[in-house]
Motif scaffolding. Structure first.
Motif, PDB file in Angstrom:
ATOM      1  N   LEU A  59       0.858  -1.184   0.000  1.00  0.00           N
ATOM      2  CA  LEU A  59       0.000   0.000   0.000  1.00  0.00           C
ATOM      3  C   LEU A  59       0.894   1.233   0.000  1.00  0.00           C
ATOM      4  CD1 LEU A  59      -3.280   0.686   1.827  1.00  0.00           C
ATOM      5  CD2 LEU A  59      -1.422   2.323   2.134  1.00  0.00           C
ATOM      6  N   LEU A  60       0.728   2.054  -1.013  1.00  0.00           N
ATOM      7  CA  LEU A  60       1.478   3.298  -1.093  1.00  0.00           C
ATOM      8  C   LEU A  60       0.652   4.394  -0.438  1.00  0.00           C
ATOM      9  CD1 LEU A  60       2.809   3.178  -4.761  1.00  0.00           C
ATOM     10  CD2 LEU A  60       3.803   2.198  -2.690  1.00  0.00           C
ATOM     11  N   TYR A  61       1.223   5.031   0.591  1.00  0.00           N
ATOM     12  CA  TYR A  61       0.544   6.122   1.284  1.00  0.00           C
ATOM     13  C   TYR A  61       1.159   7.417   0.787  1.00  0.00           C
ATOM     14  CZ  TYR A  61      -2.154   8.298   5.025  1.00  0.00           C
ATOM     15  OH  TYR A  61      -3.071   9.041   5.725  1.00  0.00           O
ATOM     16  N   LEU A  62       0.437   8.071  -0.129  1.00  0.00           N
ATOM     17  CA  LEU A  62       0.956   9.244  -0.828  1.00  0.00           C
ATOM     18  C   LEU A  62       0.456  10.517  -0.145  1.00  0.00           C
ATOM     19  CD1 LEU A  62       0.304   7.994  -4.475  1.00  0.00           C
ATOM     20  CD2 LEU A  62       2.334   7.657  -3.055  1.00  0.00           C
ATOM     21  N   ASN A  63       1.383  11.393   0.229  1.00  0.00           N
ATOM     22  CA  ASN A  63       1.020  12.612   0.946  1.00  0.00           C
ATOM     23  C   ASN A  63       0.497  13.674  -0.021  1.00  0.00           C
ATOM     24  OD1 ASN A  63       1.396  12.349   3.850  1.00  0.00           O
ATOM     25  ND2 ASN A  63       3.497  11.795   3.316  1.00  0.00           N
ATOM     26  N   GLN A  64      -0.735  13.420  -0.486  1.00  0.00           N
ATOM     27  CA  GLN A  64      -1.413  14.338  -1.402  1.00  0.00           C
ATOM     28  C   GLN A  64      -2.817  14.597  -0.857  1.00  0.00           C
ATOM     29  OE1 GLN A  64       0.200  13.929  -5.725  1.00  0.00           O
ATOM     30  NE2 GLN A  64      -0.438  11.885  -5.173  1.00  0.00           N
ATOM     31  N   GLU A  65      -2.834  15.212   0.324  1.00  0.00           N
ATOM     32  CA  GLU A  65      -4.084  15.471   1.048  1.00  0.00           C
ATOM     33  C   GLU A  65      -5.062  16.278   0.196  1.00  0.00           C
ATOM     34  OE1 GLU A  65      -6.646  15.242   4.091  1.00  0.00           O
ATOM     35  OE2 GLU A  65      -4.584  14.764   4.658  1.00  0.00           O
ATOM     36  N   GLY A  66      -6.328  15.911   0.322  1.00  0.00           N
ATOM     37  CA  GLY A  66      -7.376  16.681  -0.350  1.00  0.00           C
ATOM     38  C   GLY A  66      -7.269  16.650  -1.861  1.00  0.00           C
ATOM     39  N   ARG A  67      -6.941  15.487  -2.426  1.00  0.00           N
ATOM     40  CA  ARG A  67      -6.720  15.358  -3.876  1.00  0.00           C
ATOM     41  C   ARG A  67      -5.629  16.306  -4.353  1.00  0.00           C
ATOM     42  NH1 ARG A  67     -12.965  15.451  -5.942  1.00  0.00           N
ATOM     43  NH2 ARG A  67     -13.709  13.677  -4.756  1.00  0.00           N
ATOM     44  N   GLY A  68      -4.646  16.540  -3.475  1.00  0.00           N
ATOM     45  CA  GLY A  68      -3.482  17.311  -3.877  1.00  0.00           C
ATOM     46  C   GLY A  68      -3.539  18.792  -3.569  1.00  0.00           C
ATOM     47  N   ILE A  69      -4.593  19.278  -2.898  1.00  0.00           N
ATOM     48  CA  ILE A  69      -4.691  20.719  -2.636  1.00  0.00           C
ATOM     49  C   ILE A  69      -4.284  21.082  -1.216  1.00  0.00           C
ATOM     50  CG2 ILE A  69      -6.483  20.969  -4.386  1.00  0.00           C
ATOM     51  CD1 ILE A  69      -8.542  21.301  -2.173  1.00  0.00           C
ATOM     52  N   GLY A  70      -4.001  20.097  -0.371  1.00  0.00           N
ATOM     53  CA  GLY A  70      -3.581  20.360   0.992  1.00  0.00           C
ATOM     54  C   GLY A  70      -4.751  20.432   1.953  1.00  0.00           C
ATOM     55  N   LEU A  71      -4.447  20.250   3.249  1.00  0.00           N
ATOM     56  CA  LEU A  71      -5.513  20.165   4.248  1.00  0.00           C
ATOM     57  C   LEU A  71      -6.259  21.480   4.411  1.00  0.00           C
ATOM     58  CD1 LEU A  71      -6.968  18.406   6.303  1.00  0.00           C
ATOM     59  CD2 LEU A  71      -5.217  19.036   7.986  1.00  0.00           C
ATOM     60  N   ALA A  72      -5.556  22.613   4.392  1.00  0.00           N
ATOM     61  CA  ALA A  72      -6.232  23.904   4.576  1.00  0.00           C
ATOM     62  C   ALA A  72      -7.253  24.143   3.462  1.00  0.00           C
ATOM     63  CB  ALA A  72      -5.212  25.035   4.613  1.00  0.00           C
ATOM     64  N   ASN A  73      -6.844  23.899   2.219  1.00  0.00           N
ATOM     65  CA  ASN A  73      -7.776  24.100   1.106  1.00  0.00           C
ATOM     66  C   ASN A  73      -8.883  23.050   1.108  1.00  0.00           C
ATOM     67  OD1 ASN A  73      -6.587  26.418  -0.053  1.00  0.00           O
ATOM     68  ND2 ASN A  73      -4.960  25.156  -0.915  1.00  0.00           N
ATOM     69  N   LYS A  74      -8.570  21.856   1.586  1.00  0.00           N
ATOM     70  CA  LYS A  74      -9.603  20.827   1.711  1.00  0.00           C
ATOM     71  C   LYS A  74     -10.679  21.278   2.705  1.00  0.00           C
ATOM     72  CE  LYS A  74     -10.082  16.087   3.485  1.00  0.00           C
ATOM     73  NZ  LYS A  74      -9.304  14.903   3.921  1.00  0.00           N
ATOM     74  N   MET A  75     -10.257  21.896   3.815  1.00  0.00           N
ATOM     75  CA  MET A  75     -11.232  22.395   4.783  1.00  0.00           C
ATOM     76  C   MET A  75     -12.042  23.551   4.183  1.00  0.00           C
ATOM     77  SD  MET A  75     -11.176  20.527   7.492  1.00  0.00           S
ATOM     78  CE  MET A  75     -11.050  19.224   6.247  1.00  0.00           C
ATOM     79  N   ARG A  76     -11.399  24.354   3.347  1.00  0.00           N
ATOM     80  CA  ARG A  76     -12.154  25.389   2.634  1.00  0.00           C
ATOM     81  C   ARG A  76     -13.217  24.743   1.737  1.00  0.00           C
ATOM     82  NH1 ARG A  76      -6.600  28.634   1.598  1.00  0.00           N
ATOM     83  NH2 ARG A  76      -6.991  30.434   2.946  1.00  0.00           N
ATOM     84  N   ALA A  77     -12.845  23.655   1.074  1.00  0.00           N
ATOM     85  CA  ALA A  77     -13.808  22.955   0.224  1.00  0.00           C
ATOM     86  C   ALA A  77     -14.940  22.368   1.057  1.00  0.00           C
ATOM     87  CB  ALA A  77     -13.101  21.854  -0.572  1.00  0.00           C
TER      88      ALA A  77
END
Length: 362
Positions: A254-272
């Motif tokens: 299992l590859l755990y890829l650090n691309q949170e929020g489909r690559g936009i980061g956690l802050a922008n994911k919370m904005r979404a």
């Protein structure tokens, strides 16, 4: 004698500067422009840019411009003219859609339609890569000597665009045995890119045969789902189900890829997420922020699998795009293994959007 900074080092310094709210200089031959991340603008910085004498422009992606009804004469972006009396609140309101529904009228907005958009396109690439909102203040320098004493980071846009488009190369740092709930035969591998970017991980279960198809999953980091048990997505259940299936079969990776929020980061994911609370689906929320549906780079997963010696995979995924990506980058997907778990009342609409708009097979 210490040599000068490489393009990769300059890009990382520029990212850090933008996140600090410090302007950056872009170069194209003898032409120069100063850029500043819109969300980091302060009254003092905005006044400094307005004092440089040229027309100040706010670069926005086409998706954000469409939301604001601004003309995207350059196709992929809009160069919105910043009025001479514009305040920081106006700039941030155009960059961040948080208050769009409460204050929908931002215009009329005038867009530049002549000249080149190269500086503006590069500015948006750089702000995205810094995981900031893709909106940047850009001003051409008619008199470059005006910023000579400012000691700002300067980089050529040709080198910037080349480096950001380059496939990430990862090198192993360390691996260690890790017994897990899913299996006692686990090992975690840490991989690090040479460009100062984030590390990515591979969780190897058992001793997979490098000569045959390996049961594999490309799992993008999801702090809310994997750690907090969020009911808004199916990421946490997918992670655990994938590890459990690999443990039951005795082998997998299992590859755990650090691309949170489909690559936009956690802050922008919370904005979404905040926009989703206003009634927008996951794709619409990303577009209102100025991002694409999915900003992840799945080439990273292909590179990691190849580096680990795998050439054939049975891919645990509901996303056909991942299958196509691996097939296009040196691997052969012998089977797509469905991973249908984690549906809740709270994420049912989210999953339906992934199926309807992103092509997931659910």
């Amino acid at each position: 004698m210490i040599s000068g900074l490489t393009p990769v080092e300059l890009i990382n310094r520029a990212r850090a500067d933008l996140r600090l709210g410090v302007p950056v200089i872009l170069r194209d031959g003898s032409h120069m422009a100063v850029i500043l991340a819109a969300e980091m603008a302060t009254p003092a910085r905005l006044a400094e840019l307005q004092g440089l004498g040229s027309q100040l422009v706010l670069a926005l992606t086409r998706h954000r411009a469409d939301t604001l009804k601004a003309r995207s004469y350059d196709g992929d972006l809009a160069r919105v003219l910043v009025p001479a009396d514009a305040q920081v609140g106006w700039v941030r309101a155009l960059a961040d859609p948080a208050d769009d529904l409460r204050h929908p009228m931002k215009g009329p907005l005038l867009s530049e339609r002549t000249g080149t958009a190269d500086f503006h396109r590069a500015a948006l690439l750089l702000t995205k890569s810094a995981q900031l909102l893709p909106a940047a203040l850009v001003i051409s320098l008619n008199e470059p000597e005006m910023v000579e004493d400012a000691h700002l980071t300067a980089l050529p846009i040709a080198e910037l665009t080349t480096e950001l488009a380059r496939e990430t190369q990862l090198s192993p740092v360390v691996s260690a045995r890790l017994p897990m709930a899913a299996t006692k035969a686990g090992r975690v591998h840490i991989f690090r890119p040479p460009d100062g970017g984030v590390e990515h991980y591979a969780i190897e279960i058992g001793k997979p045969d490098r000569a045959g198809p390996v049961l594999a999953r490309l799992h993008s980091a999801c702090f809310t789902g994997d750690v907090l048990g969020s009911l808004k997505c199916d990421c946490g259940p997918q992670l655990q189900a994938a590890l459990t299936q690999m443990g039951d079969e005795g082998a997998g990776v299992l590859l755990y890829l650090n691309q949170e929020g489909r690559g936009i980061g956690l802050a922008n994911k919370m904005r979404a997420y905040s926009l989703q609370d206003q009634g927008f689906d996951t794709v619409e929320a990303n577009h209102r922020l100025g991002f694409e549906d999915d900003e992840r780079d799945f080439r990273i997963g292909a590179a990691l699998l190849r580096k680990m010696g795998f050439h054939q995979v049975r891919l645990l995924t509901n996303n056909p795009r991942k299958v196509d990506m691996l097939n296009d980058h040196g691997l052969r997907v012998t089977e797509r293994v469905p991973l249908r778990v984690g549906e809740t009342t709270e994420n049912r609409a989210y999953l339906a959007t992934k199926a309807a708009k992103s092509g997931h097979i659910l």
